[in-house]
Design a protein around this motif. Structure first.
Motif, PDB file in Angstrom:
ATOM      1  N   SER A  60      51.532  46.282  28.003  1.00  0.00           N
ATOM      2  CA  SER A  60      51.312  45.279  28.652  1.00  0.00           C
ATOM      3  C   SER A  60      52.150  45.406  30.110  1.00  0.00           C
ATOM      4  O   SER A  60      52.146  44.976  31.069  1.00  0.00           O
ATOM      5  CB  SER A  60      51.640  43.729  28.177  1.00  0.00           C
ATOM      6  OG  SER A  60      52.936  43.683  27.926  1.00  0.00           O
ATOM      7  N   THR A  63      49.712  49.839  31.600  1.00  0.00           N
ATOM      8  CA  THR A  63      48.507  50.283  31.248  1.00  0.00           C
ATOM      9  C   THR A  63      48.609  51.869  30.946  1.00  0.00           C
ATOM     10  O   THR A  63      48.770  52.507  31.989  1.00  0.00           O
ATOM     11  CB  THR A  63      47.296  49.818  32.248  1.00  0.00           C
ATOM     12  OG1 THR A  63      47.419  48.707  32.343  1.00  0.00           O
ATOM     13  CG2 THR A  63      46.103  50.309  31.718  1.00  0.00           C
ATOM     14  N   PRO A  78      46.580  43.786  25.869  1.00  0.00           N
ATOM     15  CA  PRO A  78      47.878  44.267  26.748  1.00  0.00           C
ATOM     16  C   PRO A  78      47.279  44.174  28.194  1.00  0.00           C
ATOM     17  O   PRO A  78      47.933  43.989  29.303  1.00  0.00           O
ATOM     18  CB  PRO A  78      48.078  45.421  26.130  1.00  0.00           C
ATOM     19  CG  PRO A  78      47.729  45.382  24.863  1.00  0.00           C
ATOM     20  CD  PRO A  78      46.361  44.812  24.842  1.00  0.00           C
ATOM     21  N   TRP A  79      46.040  44.560  28.232  1.00  0.00           N
ATOM     22  CA  TRP A  79      45.364  44.667  29.826  1.00  0.00           C
ATOM     23  C   TRP A  79      45.389  43.495  30.343  1.00  0.00           C
ATOM     24  O   TRP A  79      45.669  43.314  31.649  1.00  0.00           O
ATOM     25  CB  TRP A  79      44.381  45.678  30.067  1.00  0.00           C
ATOM     26  CG  TRP A  79      43.576  46.082  31.333  1.00  0.00           C
ATOM     27  CD1 TRP A  79      43.870  46.682  32.342  1.00  0.00           C
ATOM     28  CD2 TRP A  79      42.741  45.000  31.505  1.00  0.00           C
ATOM     29  NE1 TRP A  79      43.326  46.406  33.093  1.00  0.00           N
ATOM     30  CE2 TRP A  79      42.364  45.618  32.965  1.00  0.00           C
ATOM     31  CE3 TRP A  79      41.926  43.920  31.350  1.00  0.00           C
ATOM     32  CZ2 TRP A  79      41.471  45.185  33.987  1.00  0.00           C
ATOM     33  CZ3 TRP A  79      40.938  43.439  32.450  1.00  0.00           C
ATOM     34  CH2 TRP A  79      40.853  43.912  33.330  1.00  0.00           C
ATOM     35  N   VAL A  81      46.971  40.774  29.661  1.00  0.00           N
ATOM     36  CA  VAL A  81      48.531  40.147  30.066  1.00  0.00           C
ATOM     37  C   VAL A  81      48.912  40.974  31.427  1.00  0.00           C
ATOM     38  O   VAL A  81      49.325  40.205  32.374  1.00  0.00           O
ATOM     39  CB  VAL A  81      49.049  40.259  28.868  1.00  0.00           C
ATOM     40  CG1 VAL A  81      50.604  40.022  29.261  1.00  0.00           C
ATOM     41  CG2 VAL A  81      48.691  39.304  27.557  1.00  0.00           C
ATOM     42  N   HIS A  82      48.746  42.284  31.434  1.00  0.00           N
ATOM     43  CA  HIS A  82      49.260  43.191  32.418  1.00  0.00           C
ATOM     44  C   HIS A  82      48.404  42.694  33.950  1.00  0.00           C
ATOM     45  O   HIS A  82      49.477  42.478  34.589  1.00  0.00           O
ATOM     46  CB  HIS A  82      49.020  44.598  32.353  1.00  0.00           C
ATOM     47  CG  HIS A  82      49.179  45.540  33.305  1.00  0.00           C
ATOM     48  ND1 HIS A  82      50.643  45.721  33.662  1.00  0.00           N
ATOM     49  CD2 HIS A  82      48.604  45.932  34.191  1.00  0.00           C
ATOM     50  CE1 HIS A  82      50.716  46.653  34.630  1.00  0.00           C
ATOM     51  NE2 HIS A  82      49.590  46.843  34.975  1.00  0.00           N
ATOM     52  N   LEU A  92      55.629  38.419  31.598  1.00  0.00           N
ATOM     53  CA  LEU A  92      54.898  38.925  30.123  1.00  0.00           C
ATOM     54  C   LEU A  92      54.979  38.054  28.922  1.00  0.00           C
ATOM     55  O   LEU A  92      54.024  37.736  28.364  1.00  0.00           O
ATOM     56  CB  LEU A  92      55.328  40.323  30.036  1.00  0.00           C
ATOM     57  CG  LEU A  92      55.077  41.229  31.175  1.00  0.00           C
ATOM     58  CD1 LEU A  92      55.382  42.468  31.007  1.00  0.00           C
ATOM     59  CD2 LEU A  92      53.359  41.353  31.383  1.00  0.00           C
ATOM     60  N   TRP A  96      51.816  36.319  27.309  1.00  0.00           N
ATOM     61  CA  TRP A  96      51.383  36.778  25.755  1.00  0.00           C
ATOM     62  C   TRP A  96      51.147  35.569  24.972  1.00  0.00           C
ATOM     63  O   TRP A  96      50.371  35.224  24.237  1.00  0.00           O
ATOM     64  CB  TRP A  96      52.527  37.570  25.134  1.00  0.00           C
ATOM     65  CG  TRP A  96      52.213  38.869  25.434  1.00  0.00           C
ATOM     66  CD1 TRP A  96      52.722  39.788  26.202  1.00  0.00           C
ATOM     67  CD2 TRP A  96      50.996  40.044  25.004  1.00  0.00           C
ATOM     68  NE1 TRP A  96      52.398  41.193  26.081  1.00  0.00           N
ATOM     69  CE2 TRP A  96      51.456  41.111  25.424  1.00  0.00           C
ATOM     70  CE3 TRP A  96      50.120  39.458  23.795  1.00  0.00           C
ATOM     71  CZ2 TRP A  96      50.292  42.206  24.931  1.00  0.00           C
ATOM     72  CZ3 TRP A  96      48.853  40.497  23.497  1.00  0.00           C
ATOM     73  CH2 TRP A  96      49.404  41.772  24.130  1.00  0.00           C
ATOM     74  N   TYR A 148      52.927  38.876  20.634  1.00  0.00           N
ATOM     75  CA  TYR A 148      52.464  39.940  21.211  1.00  0.00           C
ATOM     76  C   TYR A 148      51.561  40.890  20.475  1.00  0.00           C
ATOM     77  O   TYR A 148      51.893  42.174  20.591  1.00  0.00           O
ATOM     78  CB  TYR A 148      53.969  40.839  21.501  1.00  0.00           C
ATOM     79  CG  TYR A 148      54.864  39.825  22.090  1.00  0.00           C
ATOM     80  CD1 TYR A 148      54.914  39.199  23.251  1.00  0.00           C
ATOM     81  CD2 TYR A 148      56.079  39.611  21.174  1.00  0.00           C
ATOM     82  CE1 TYR A 148      55.973  38.261  23.742  1.00  0.00           C
ATOM     83  CE2 TYR A 148      56.892  38.543  21.657  1.00  0.00           C
ATOM     84  CZ  TYR A 148      56.928  37.970  22.824  1.00  0.00           C
ATOM     85  OH  TYR A 148      57.916  37.246  23.273  1.00  0.00           O
TER      86      TYR A 148
END
Length: 402
Positions: A60, A63, A78-79, A81-82, A92, A96, A148
């Motif tokens: 996150s 990428t 993760p993407w 959240v990013h 972050l 999450w 997470y």
């Protein structure tokens, strides 16, 4: 249609909407209490993350981060959240947790709607079983202790995919499977379920649904392979098909997984759903007696249980693996308990689900948990031994008929 009929329909719709909103509010409150009880709300909570979560948090941050296989290819959570971090500037850690809370709550709401709208169960049973799902340890509280992970979104996509498979909505089902595979490749295990369900309904391999489901499996697999090749190029690493964690061989990973949890796997598997395994098994038996292999709940449960057993061969977290069955286990349980009508019997149903919640949330000390499981199992057996239609009732007067 008369004005009286129109008014009655409008009132009924209003009542149903109010009931749903009340259930949604109750599920939100339960989720909030679980967050307060289990989540680490410190600003840098990710520093205390463990296991898979360390890899996902790193993804996150960047990428395409070159973390271990298979985590690097589980990019969707993760993407999201990013991207949310870039758009909002929220940390972050907070994002999450927000994603985890939203996915868990959405899973409970979708599950409630599945029971109420698809299985046509009572409001009481549907609402109480949805609360039980929201309190199942590996499904919700565990996710809040280590938020997470890709598991919450994966669980949401699972329950949506199962509902779409039961409703025979092939295109939407395929889309969910493809999206889910980007989040976690295990979602692809559900793809063959659609043609399998279609075949058990009609027993014809040339059936339109069977052929369409088989084509969907090929499409989903092909799109996942294309995504995998793209992701590998983005990351710049070599993540071979069939390779396990750390890109070691599959046999090495199976050997490692089977060497873990010696002597405790049966216990962890049991405590995933406690005494509800008994209710689940009885429910599957009743499904078979009534519908044979044409029961969607029976076929899907057997298929997913087999997938979880296979998944355990390469994963050490037994609870996290088998909790993917939660919508089916608790769904079958809800079908069984829905037959208990009348105020007295509802009280016993409520007690059973309360005991399950107490066990799942750890309110019962370990030495006493098996005693509570035994008491709950006995209550269930007595409820089944004194059926509603027999004229007898368990600890009450004459049984009310459904």
């Amino acid at each position: 249609m008369t004005s009286e009929q129109t008014e009655l329909i409008s009132r009924t719709r209003g009542t149903a909407l109010t009931q749903r909103l009340c259930v949604y509010g109750a599920l939100a409150m339960v989720t909030l209490l679980n967050v307060i009880s289990h989540a680490n709300l410190a600003p840098n909570a990710h520093e205390k993350a463990w296991g898979d979560a360390i890899n996902y948090f790193r993804m996150s941050e960047q990428t395409g981060a070159a973390v271990d296989n298979p985590f690097a290819l589980r990019m969707l959570s993760p993407w999201l959240v990013h991207r949310a971090n870039l758009l909002t500037g929220i940390s972050l850690d907070r994002l999450w947790l927000i994603l985890t809370v939203v996915a868990v709550l959405a899973s409970a709401i979708v599950f409630f709607e599945f029971l109420r709208s698809h299985l046509k169960l009572q409001l009481f049973t549907s609402a109480l079983t949805a609360v039980a799902l929201a309190c199942t340890f590996w499904y919700a509280p565990y996710a809040f202790t280590n938020p997470y992970l890709v598991d919450p979104l994966n669980n949401l996509l699972y329950v949506v995919a199962l509902w779409l498979a039961f409703e025979r909505k092939l295109i939407a089902f395929t889309v969910v499977i493809v999206v889910g595979a980007i989040n976690k490749e295990t979602t692809l295990l559900l793809a063959p379920l659609y043609p399998l369900l279609a075949w058990t309904r009609g027993r014809k391999l040339r059936d339109r649904d069977v052929l369409g489901g088989a084509l969907a499996v090929v499409i989903a697999a092909g799109l996942y392979i294309a995504f995998r090749l793209w992701a590998q190029n983005l990351i710049g690493g070599a993540y071979g098909f069939g390779a396990g964690q750390g890109n070691k061989s599959l046999l090495d990973n199976i050997g490692f997984a089977l060497s873990a949890n010696k002597g405790t796997d049966q216990l962890v598997l049991f405590t995933t759903f406690h005494f509800l395994w008994l209710v689940f098994a009885y429910g599957l038996y009743r499904q078979y007696r009534r519908y044979g292999l044409r029961s969607d709940l029976l076929v899907a449960s057997v298929w997913l249980f087999g997938c979880c057993v296979a998944g355990r061969l390469v994963a050490t977290d037994t609870g996290r693996v088998f909790v993917m069955m939660a919508p089916l286990v608790l769904g079958v349980v809800a079908v069984v308990l829905d037959g208990q009508r009348g105020e007295r019997r509802r009280l016993w149903v409520g007690l059973l689900l309360f005991l399950y919640i107490a066990l799942s949330l750890g309110w019962v000390p370990a030495p006493s948990s098996f005693l509570v499981d035994a008491v709950a199992a006995l209550i269930f057996v007595l409820l089944m031994y004194f059926p509603v239609s027999s004229g007898r009732t368990f600890l009450g007067g004459p049984g009310a008929r459904a």
